[in-house]
Design a protein around this motif. Structure first.
Motif, mmCIF file in Angstrom:
data_model
loop_
_atom_site.group_PDB
_atom_site.id
_atom_site.type_symbol
_atom_site.label_atom_id
_atom_site.label_comp_id
_atom_site.label_asym_id
_atom_site.label_seq_id
_atom_site.Cartn_x
_atom_site.Cartn_y
_atom_site.Cartn_z
ATOM 1 N N THR A 1 37.075 59.279 -33.355
ATOM 2 C CA THR A 1 36.794 58.927 -31.963
ATOM 3 C C THR A 1 35.588 57.990 -31.929
ATOM 4 O O THR A 1 34.588 58.228 -32.597
ATOM 5 C CB THR A 1 36.525 60.190 -31.131
ATOM 6 O OG1 THR A 1 37.686 61.013 -31.157
ATOM 7 C CG2 THR A 1 36.171 59.859 -29.698
ATOM 8 N N SER A 2 35.699 56.935 -31.151
ATOM 9 C CA SER A 2 34.621 55.939 -31.107
ATOM 10 C C SER A 2 33.456 56.401 -30.235
ATOM 11 O O SER A 2 33.610 57.269 -29.364
ATOM 12 C CB SER A 2 35.154 54.616 -30.555
ATOM 13 O OG SER A 2 35.424 54.728 -29.170
ATOM 14 N N CYS B 1 35.599 66.342 -30.631
ATOM 15 C CA CYS B 1 36.518 65.212 -30.585
ATOM 16 C C CYS B 1 37.384 65.180 -31.837
ATOM 17 O O CYS B 1 37.113 65.872 -32.807
ATOM 18 C CB CYS B 1 35.759 63.898 -30.451
ATOM 19 S SG CYS B 1 34.729 63.501 -31.873
ATOM 20 N N ALA C 1 32.057 57.463 -22.686
ATOM 21 C CA ALA C 1 32.865 57.461 -21.463
ATOM 22 C C ALA C 1 33.163 58.889 -21.016
ATOM 23 O O ALA C 1 33.103 59.194 -19.817
ATOM 24 C CB ALA C 1 34.164 56.691 -21.690
ATOM 25 N N ALA C 2 33.461 59.770 -21.960
ATOM 26 C CA ALA C 2 33.728 61.174 -21.613
ATOM 27 C C ALA C 2 32.470 61.830 -21.042
ATOM 28 O O ALA C 2 32.548 62.583 -20.061
ATOM 29 C CB ALA C 2 34.222 61.933 -22.839
ATOM 30 N N GLY D 1 31.266 58.328 -34.393
ATOM 31 C CA GLY D 1 31.307 58.142 -32.947
ATOM 32 C C GLY D 1 30.322 59.030 -32.207
ATOM 33 O O GLY D 1 29.672 58.593 -31.251
ATOM 34 N N ALA E 1 32.161 54.647 -27.946
ATOM 35 C CA ALA E 1 32.487 54.262 -26.566
ATOM 36 C C ALA E 1 33.302 55.347 -25.880
ATOM 37 O O ALA E 1 33.079 55.644 -24.702
ATOM 38 C CB ALA E 1 33.253 52.935 -26.554
ATOM 39 N N GLU E 2 34.229 55.961 -26.603
ATOM 40 C CA GLU E 2 35.037 57.042 -26.022
ATOM 41 C C GLU E 2 34.173 58.271 -25.728
ATOM 42 O O GLU E 2 34.344 58.925 -24.689
ATOM 43 C CB GLU E 2 36.175 57.415 -26.970
ATOM 44 C CG GLU E 2 37.240 56.348 -27.095
ATOM 45 C CD GLU E 2 38.244 56.654 -28.178
ATOM 46 O OE1 GLU E 2 39.431 56.785 -27.838
ATOM 47 O OE2 GLU E 2 37.844 56.769 -29.360
ATOM 48 N N VAL E 3 33.260 58.590 -26.636
ATOM 49 C CA VAL E 3 32.356 59.728 -26.425
ATOM 50 C C VAL E 3 31.483 59.467 -25.210
ATOM 51 O O VAL E 3 31.342 60.332 -24.330
ATOM 52 C CB VAL E 3 31.499 59.999 -27.679
ATOM 53 C CG1 VAL E 3 30.433 61.053 -27.396
ATOM 54 C CG2 VAL E 3 32.379 60.426 -28.856
#
Length: 72
Positions: free
Chosen positions: A12-13, A8, A19-20, A49, A15-17
């Motif tokens: 990168t948060s 990433c 979600a991916a 993250g 939450a983003e990790v």
């Protein structure tokens, strides 16, 4: 054993990790319990993250040295 490799951009948060990871598992027809380990480059082990996502998912996080990534 299913290991997710995480790469990433800096900052990168979690939450983003997460979600991916959820999208990748869903696309593969797998549930969240399928993962047994997260891996990232050793240089990314300090990314909050990634660490926070691993902690939230209850998974160990392994750093892989750059030379090993390049050899793969």
């Amino acid at each position: 054993m299913i290991v997710a490799g995480i790469g990433c951009r800096k900052g990168t948060s979690a939450a983003e990790v997460r979600a991916a990871l959820a999208r990748a598992l869903d696309d593969s027809g797998l549930g969240p319990d399928a993962l047994t380990l997260l891996a990232t480059s050793a240089a990314k082990l300090g990314e909050a993250g990634i660490r926070e996502a691993a902690d939230a998912l209850g998974l160990a996080l392994k750093g892989v040295e750059q030379a090993a990534l390049e050899a793969a």
